[in-house]
Write a protein that holds these residues in place. Structure first.
Motif, PDB file in Angstrom:
ATOM      1  N   GLU A 223       0.706  -1.163  -0.080  1.00 14.04           N
ATOM      2  CA  GLU A 223      -0.075   0.036  -0.005  1.00 14.04           C
ATOM      3  C   GLU A 223       0.991   1.279   0.082  1.00 14.04           C
ATOM      4  N   LEU A 224       1.823   1.324   0.650  1.00 19.01           N
ATOM      5  CA  LEU A 224       2.799   2.611   0.939  1.00 19.01           C
ATOM      6  C   LEU A 224       3.591   2.796  -0.463  1.00 19.01           C
ATOM      7  N   ASN A 225       3.767   1.599  -1.137  1.00 23.11           N
ATOM      8  CA  ASN A 225       4.480   1.764  -2.533  1.00 23.11           C
ATOM      9  C   ASN A 225       3.590   2.433  -3.512  1.00 23.11           C
ATOM     10  N   ARG A 226       2.450   2.186  -3.031  1.00 23.56           N
ATOM     11  CA  ARG A 226       1.368   2.958  -4.002  1.00 23.56           C
ATOM     12  C   ARG A 226       0.956   4.063  -3.543  1.00 23.56           C
ATOM     13  N   TYR A 227       1.444   4.747  -2.655  1.00 24.28           N
ATOM     14  CA  TYR A 227       1.073   6.118  -2.038  1.00 24.28           C
ATOM     15  C   TYR A 227       1.361   7.380  -3.369  1.00 24.28           C
ATOM     16  N   PRO A 228       0.721   7.876  -3.581  1.00 25.72           N
ATOM     17  CA  PRO A 228       0.610   8.745  -4.727  1.00 25.72           C
ATOM     18  C   PRO A 228       2.313   9.486  -5.043  1.00 25.72           C
ATOM     19  N   GLY A 229       2.719   8.950  -6.269  1.00 28.10           N
ATOM     20  CA  GLY A 229       4.164   9.437  -6.538  1.00 28.10           C
ATOM     21  C   GLY A 229       5.317   8.596  -6.151  1.00 28.10           C
ATOM     22  N   ASN A 230       4.911   7.445  -5.340  1.00 33.38           N
ATOM     23  CA  ASN A 230       6.088   6.560  -4.890  1.00 33.38           C
ATOM     24  C   ASN A 230       6.572   5.787  -5.990  1.00 33.38           C
ATOM     25  N   ARG A 231       5.609   5.236  -6.591  1.00 28.57           N
ATOM     26  CA  ARG A 231       6.020   4.221  -7.776  1.00 28.57           C
ATOM     27  C   ARG A 231       7.042   4.917  -8.944  1.00 28.57           C
ATOM     28  N   GLU A 232       6.444   6.208  -9.299  1.00 28.86           N
ATOM     29  CA  GLU A 232       7.397   6.903 -10.269  1.00 28.86           C
ATOM     30  C   GLU A 232       8.606   7.178  -9.650  1.00 28.86           C
ATOM     31  N   ALA A 233       8.989   7.372  -8.441  1.00 28.95           N
ATOM     32  CA  ALA A 233       9.953   7.888  -7.607  1.00 28.95           C
ATOM     33  C   ALA A 233      11.085   6.442  -7.446  1.00 28.95           C
ATOM     34  N   THR A 234      10.232   5.556  -7.576  1.00 27.11           N
ATOM     35  CA  THR A 234      11.132   4.126  -7.477  1.00 27.11           C
ATOM     36  C   THR A 234      11.968   4.020  -8.882  1.00 27.11           C
ATOM     37  N   GLY A 235      11.055   4.242  -9.951  1.00 23.71           N
ATOM     38  CA  GLY A 235      11.671   4.216 -11.227  1.00 23.71           C
ATOM     39  C   GLY A 235      13.024   4.931 -11.293  1.00 23.71           C
ATOM     40  N   LEU A 236      12.650   6.322 -10.777  1.00 21.75           N
ATOM     41  CA  LEU A 236      13.582   7.423 -11.078  1.00 21.75           C
ATOM     42  C   LEU A 236      14.820   7.052 -10.209  1.00 21.75           C
ATOM     43  N   ARG A 237      14.562   6.500  -8.941  1.00 23.43           N
ATOM     44  CA  ARG A 237      15.701   6.075  -8.229  1.00 23.43           C
ATOM     45  C   ARG A 237      16.539   5.232  -8.710  1.00 23.43           C
ATOM     46  N   PHE A 238      16.019   4.086  -9.459  1.00 25.41           N
ATOM     47  CA  PHE A 238      16.754   3.119  -9.966  1.00 25.41           C
ATOM     48  C   PHE A 238      17.326   3.234 -11.059  1.00 25.41           C
ATOM     49  N   ALA A 239      16.725   4.360 -11.751  1.00 23.57           N
ATOM     50  CA  ALA A 239      17.426   4.881 -13.112  1.00 23.57           C
ATOM     51  C   ALA A 239      18.816   5.591 -12.549  1.00 23.57           C
ATOM     52  N   SER A 240      18.873   6.300 -11.388  1.00 28.58           N
ATOM     53  CA  SER A 240      20.366   6.638 -10.999  1.00 28.58           C
ATOM     54  C   SER A 240      20.991   5.567 -10.157  1.00 28.58           C
ATOM     55  N   TYR A 241      20.708   4.445 -10.351  1.00 28.91           N
ATOM     56  CA  TYR A 241      21.362   3.664  -9.543  1.00 28.91           C
ATOM     57  C   TYR A 241      22.925   3.527  -9.885  1.00 28.91           C
ATOM     58  N   GLY A 242      23.320   3.779 -11.195  1.00 31.50           N
ATOM     59  CA  GLY A 242      24.687   3.464 -11.372  1.00 31.50           C
ATOM     60  C   GLY A 242      25.555   4.613 -10.863  1.00 31.50           C
ATOM     61  N   GLY A 243      25.144   5.846 -10.483  1.00 30.33           N
ATOM     62  CA  GLY A 243      25.996   7.068  -9.786  1.00 30.33           C
ATOM     63  C   GLY A 243      26.143   6.549  -8.427  1.00 30.33           C
ATOM     64  N   ARG A 244      25.742   5.356  -7.774  1.00 34.94           N
ATOM     65  CA  ARG A 244      26.005   5.018  -6.360  1.00 34.94           C
ATOM     66  C   ARG A 244      27.475   4.726  -6.123  1.00 34.94           C
ATOM     67  N   GLY A 245      28.346   4.194  -7.204  1.00 35.30           N
ATOM     68  CA  GLY A 245      29.704   4.053  -6.926  1.00 35.30           C
ATOM     69  C   GLY A 245      30.512   5.165  -7.076  1.00 35.30           C
TER      70      GLY A 245
END
Length: 330
Positions: A223-245
């Motif tokens: 339910e909280l992952n479907r809180y408005p905007g959180n799913r889009e945020a997850t996609g954007l966060r994983f898109a920037s995953y490579g920069g974590r190094g």
């Protein structure tokens, strides 16, 4: 040929319809989520820039401050076992990080390390907290050590619990939810097709102590992952995953008293990550929990809370100063 194409398109249509019937899930209602998952300790703090963060400020008001950062797709509730065990001694601040829980999306649309560090620091400034111990699990561990590099003068201690950051084995088997989040195309579908079973399966693959995966816990993640905007945020966060190094080479600059807690059976970030952090951070205390997976603060609440308390109780701990916990625990 035309007939084959017709049948193929028909099958694709049926598959798409079945997929939506199986997993289509709209955003949850914000008011309903706040009524269900906020508590009497919840605060909604405006940190500026249009961002309001969900925070719990609990425990001993005049005790040492301990700030807790949850992992990817989790929420501040993951720390409730530690709050229950440590609240009599510490002032404990837990929060839903940007793109998670009842905090929701970052108005800037940014979810790289800098964004997580900046929003955490803005919250601490707003709350008037200038000196604290910082602990983080998984993604929260990544944010914690990045915060230590940026604001070491504000920290007394650092605790990394199955923290993200160590170099990854490209062949490791990821939980299904993480596979989807990292797969182009599928991660777009995940913004509308998010079955509850996906979260249940991912949680079961992430922990070893299955007793912590109750129906209520699965519901909360779903339910909280479907809180408005959180799913889009997850996609954007994983898109920037490579920069974590980018800052991995700087971890040795951390001079804070550091505790490393790790589940020996962690399949998401293997226990070799604990060895890697211990080799990078001088004087770090490392504790490995046999039979435990990715979230020791839930899977081994008594042991992990006790070990953290013992560590924080020493002003400048070292393995030699803590012989009773400076090794693997049964």
């Amino acid at each position: 040929m035309k007939r084959l194409l017709k049948y193929t398109l028909a099958l694709l249509l049926v598959a798409v319809i079945a997929l939506f019937v199986w997993g289509y899930a709209p955003d949850t209602d914000p008011a309903a989520m706040k009524a269900k998952y906020a508590s009497a300790s919840s605060q909604f703090i405006d940190v500026g820039g249009g961002l309001t963060m969900h925070v719990r400020d609990e425990g001993k008001r005049d005790g040492p401050v301990l700030v807790l950062l949850h992992g990817s797709n989790a929420s501040l509730q993951t720390w409730e076992p530690w709050v229950a065990r440590l609240g009599a001694k510490y002032r404990i601040i837990s929060l839903d990080q940007i793109g998670h829980g009842l905090t929701g999306p970052n108005p800037t649309g940014k979810y790289d390390g800098d964004a997580f560090v900046a929003t955490l620091d803005a919250l601490m400034v707003k709350m008037g907290v200038s000196k604290f111990a910082l602990a983080g699990n998984s993604m929260g561990g990544y944010v914690a050590w990045e915060y230590a590099l940026a604001h070491s003068e504000k920290l007394t201690h650092l605790a990394l619990i199955d923290a993200a950051g160590p170099p990854e084995d490209p062949n490791k088997k990821l939980p299904i939810g993480f596979k989807i989040a990292r797969t182009p195309g599928l991660n777009k579908l995940a913004m509308v097709i998010t079955p509850r079973s996906l979260f249940e399966k991912s949680l079961q693959e992430t922990v070893s102590n299955q007793a912590v995966i109750t129906p209520a816990v699965v519901d909360r993640y779903w339910e909280l992952n479907r809180y408005p905007g959180n799913r889009e945020a997850t996609g954007l966060r994983f898109a920037s995953y490579g920069g974590r190094g980018r800052d991995l080479g700087r971890i040795s600059e951390i001079k804070l008293p550091t505790l490393i807690l790790w589940g020996a059976e962690d399949k998401l970030i293997p226990v070799s990550g604990a060895d890697w952090f211990a080799a990078q951070i001088a004087g770090a205390v490392k504790i490995i929990y046999p039979g435990i997976g990715h979230i020791p603060m839930e899977e081994a609440a008594d042991r992990s809370a006790s070990d953290l308390d013992a560590f924080l109780s020493k002003p400048f701990p070292s393995p030699a100063a803590l012989p009773s916990i400076a090794a693997s625990r049964p």
